[in-house]
Design a protein around this motif. Sequence first.
Motif, short mmCIF file in Angstrom:
data_model
loop_
_atom_site.label_atom_id
_atom_site.label_comp_id
_atom_site.label_asym_id
_atom_site.label_seq_id
_atom_site.Cartn_x
_atom_site.Cartn_y
_atom_site.Cartn_z
N CYS A 1 -11.54 6.42 -11.83
CA CYS A 1 -10.75 6.71 -10.64
C CYS A 1 -10.20 8.12 -10.79
CB CYS A 1 -9.61 5.70 -10.50
SG CYS A 1 -8.59 5.94 -9.02
N VAL A 2 -10.71 9.03 -9.97
CA VAL A 2 -10.30 10.44 -10.02
C VAL A 2 -9.25 10.69 -8.95
CG1 VAL A 2 -11.07 12.84 -9.88
CG2 VAL A 2 -12.58 11.09 -10.87
N VAL A 3 -8.12 11.27 -9.34
CA VAL A 3 -6.96 11.40 -8.47
C VAL A 3 -6.56 12.86 -8.31
CG1 VAL A 3 -4.48 10.89 -8.26
CG2 VAL A 3 -6.06 9.10 -9.03
N GLN B 1 0.79 -1.22 0.00
CA GLN B 1 0.00 0.00 0.00
C GLN B 1 0.83 1.28 0.00
OE1 GLN B 1 -2.97 0.04 3.09
NE2 GLN B 1 -4.26 -1.45 2.05
N HIS B 2 2.13 1.17 0.29
CA HIS B 2 2.92 2.39 0.43
C HIS B 2 4.20 2.43 -0.40
CE1 HIS B 2 0.24 3.83 3.53
NE2 HIS B 2 0.37 2.68 4.16
N VAL B 3 4.64 1.30 -0.92
CA VAL B 3 5.81 1.28 -1.80
C VAL B 3 5.34 0.93 -3.20
CG1 VAL B 3 8.05 0.22 -2.27
CG2 VAL B 3 7.31 0.57 0.11
N LEU B 4 5.63 1.80 -4.17
CA LEU B 4 5.20 1.54 -5.54
C LEU B 4 5.80 0.23 -6.03
CD1 LEU B 4 5.46 5.12 -7.10
CD2 LEU B 4 3.42 3.93 -6.26
N GLN B 5 4.96 -0.59 -6.67
CA GLN B 5 5.39 -1.92 -7.06
C GLN B 5 6.04 -1.95 -8.44
OE1 GLN B 5 5.05 -4.62 -4.66
NE2 GLN B 5 4.89 -2.64 -3.62
N TYR B 6 5.91 -0.87 -9.19
CA TYR B 6 6.62 -0.74 -10.46
C TYR B 6 6.74 0.74 -10.78
CZ TYR B 6 1.82 -0.38 -12.32
OH TYR B 6 0.51 -0.02 -12.55
N ASN B 7 7.64 1.07 -11.69
CA ASN B 7 7.90 2.46 -12.04
C ASN B 7 6.91 2.95 -13.10
OD1 ASN B 7 10.20 2.72 -10.33
ND2 ASN B 7 11.43 1.62 -11.84
N PHE B 8 6.49 4.19 -12.97
CA PHE B 8 5.64 4.85 -13.96
C PHE B 8 5.82 6.35 -13.81
CE2 PHE B 8 3.09 4.27 -10.14
CZ PHE B 8 2.43 5.48 -9.99
N ASP B 9 5.19 7.13 -14.67
CA ASP B 9 5.30 8.58 -14.62
C ASP B 9 4.48 9.10 -13.44
OD1 ASP B 9 5.42 11.30 -14.96
OD2 ASP B 9 4.73 11.31 -17.05
N THR B 10 5.18 9.41 -12.34
CA THR B 10 4.48 9.81 -11.11
C THR B 10 4.06 11.28 -11.12
OG1 THR B 10 6.66 10.18 -10.10
CG2 THR B 10 5.58 8.06 -9.67
N SER B 11 4.30 11.98 -12.21
CA SER B 11 3.90 13.40 -12.28
C SER B 11 2.51 13.58 -12.88
CB SER B 11 4.92 14.19 -13.12
OG SER B 11 4.90 13.77 -14.48
N THR C 1 -1.77 8.49 -14.84
CA THR C 1 -0.97 7.30 -14.62
C THR C 1 -1.14 6.80 -13.18
OG1 THR C 1 0.97 8.70 -14.15
CG2 THR C 1 0.73 7.86 -16.40
N TRP C 2 -1.36 7.71 -12.26
CA TRP C 2 -1.68 7.31 -10.89
C TRP C 2 -3.02 6.57 -10.86
CZ3 TRP C 2 0.87 6.74 -6.55
CH2 TRP C 2 2.10 7.41 -6.38
N ALA C 3 -3.99 7.08 -11.60
CA ALA C 3 -5.30 6.41 -11.65
C ALA C 3 -5.15 4.98 -12.17
CB ALA C 3 -6.26 7.21 -12.52
N ASP C 4 -4.33 4.81 -13.21
CA ASP C 4 -4.10 3.47 -13.75
C ASP C 4 -3.45 2.56 -12.71
OD1 ASP C 4 -5.16 4.21 -16.19
OD2 ASP C 4 -3.21 4.62 -17.12
N TYR C 5 -2.46 3.11 -12.00
CA TYR C 5 -1.77 2.31 -10.99
C TYR C 5 -2.73 1.89 -9.88
CZ TYR C 5 1.48 0.95 -7.30
OH TYR C 5 2.13 0.24 -6.32
N LEU C 6 -3.51 2.84 -9.36
CA LEU C 6 -4.43 2.54 -8.26
C LEU C 6 -5.47 1.51 -8.68
CD1 LEU C 6 -4.99 6.14 -6.81
CD2 LEU C 6 -3.48 4.35 -5.93
N LYS C 7 -5.95 1.60 -9.90
CA LYS C 7 -6.94 0.63 -10.38
C LYS C 7 -6.32 -0.76 -10.48
CE LYS C 7 -8.14 3.02 -14.03
NZ LYS C 7 -8.82 3.39 -15.29
N LYS C 8 -5.11 -0.84 -11.02
CA LYS C 8 -4.46 -2.13 -11.16
C LYS C 8 -4.17 -2.78 -9.81
CE LYS C 8 -2.21 -1.18 -15.60
NZ LYS C 8 -0.92 -0.91 -16.28
N ARG C 9 -3.89 -1.95 -8.80
CA ARG C 9 -3.56 -2.46 -7.48
C ARG C 9 -4.77 -2.52 -6.55
NH1 ARG C 9 0.83 -5.14 -7.51
NH2 ARG C 9 0.88 -4.92 -5.25
N SER C 10 -5.96 -2.22 -7.08
CA SER C 10 -7.20 -2.21 -6.29
C SER C 10 -7.08 -1.28 -5.07
CB SER C 10 -7.57 -3.64 -5.83
OG SER C 10 -7.77 -4.48 -6.95
N LEU C 11 -6.47 -0.11 -5.30
CA LEU C 11 -6.25 0.85 -4.22
C LEU C 11 -7.05 2.14 -4.39
CD1 LEU C 11 -2.38 0.52 -3.76
CD2 LEU C 11 -4.17 -0.40 -2.26
N CYS C 12 -7.77 2.28 -5.49
CA CYS C 12 -8.51 3.53 -5.71
C CYS C 12 -9.60 3.69 -4.66
CB CYS C 12 -9.12 3.56 -7.11
SG CYS C 12 -9.91 5.14 -7.49
#
Length: 200
Positions: free
Chosen positions: A147-149, A69-79, A83-94
């Motif tokens: 997923c709105v971020v 829940q707190h360490v990103l599991q893979y690298n992506f464009d964090t700016s 891309t955050w929305a995509d990450y949260l959806k994939k990790r079921s964290l949204c």
Amino acid sequence: MGMFNSESLINLKMRSVFLLVFLVTPVFSEGLTNVTSVADTDTPEMFSSWPYPCQGASNLNAFHVFYNQHVLQYNFDTSQTHTWADYLKKRSLCGVNPHQAFVHKNDGNAIVGICHGGGVRNSRNLCVSARKFRVFIVQSVWRNGRCVVQLQTEIAHVIVACTNAVFSAQPPIPVIHCIPVHFAGIVNTTPSLHGPRCKR
């Protein structure tokens, strides 16, 4: 006990915001002020009941929940928020927590290392990192199927709860490590490096 790779913890287990609201609370003592609470929504007493770090016996599940829940599991464009929305959806964290805090994948070992001499005791079993991390504070919500971020980035010290966990109960000697199990907040104030270090 020496440092170890956080990925080995997972292997061991398999084998045996733009932030809308900052919740600044005076819950941490010993000289630290302006602590930003981006804590997990679990009950803090679950992880802060021990008077000192690296006591008791937690379970590996608590560590894995913390790490995922707190360490990103893979690298992506964090700016970018999309891309955050995509990450949260994939990790079921949204929308899981009102405010979620993340650090880069490459900082995973250093976060675990807070409980291995890389952190200074704050209060009870809470430890503040000696170094600062880039922390992504994310607010997310499901809205109209999306997923709105909202996102904010901070450079700050990280506060975690450190407890012991048994990684192997095989005789003759149990393998015990002190690990982070709860993300308690971030703080800009540098801790006194003369304070007691968090480690077994």
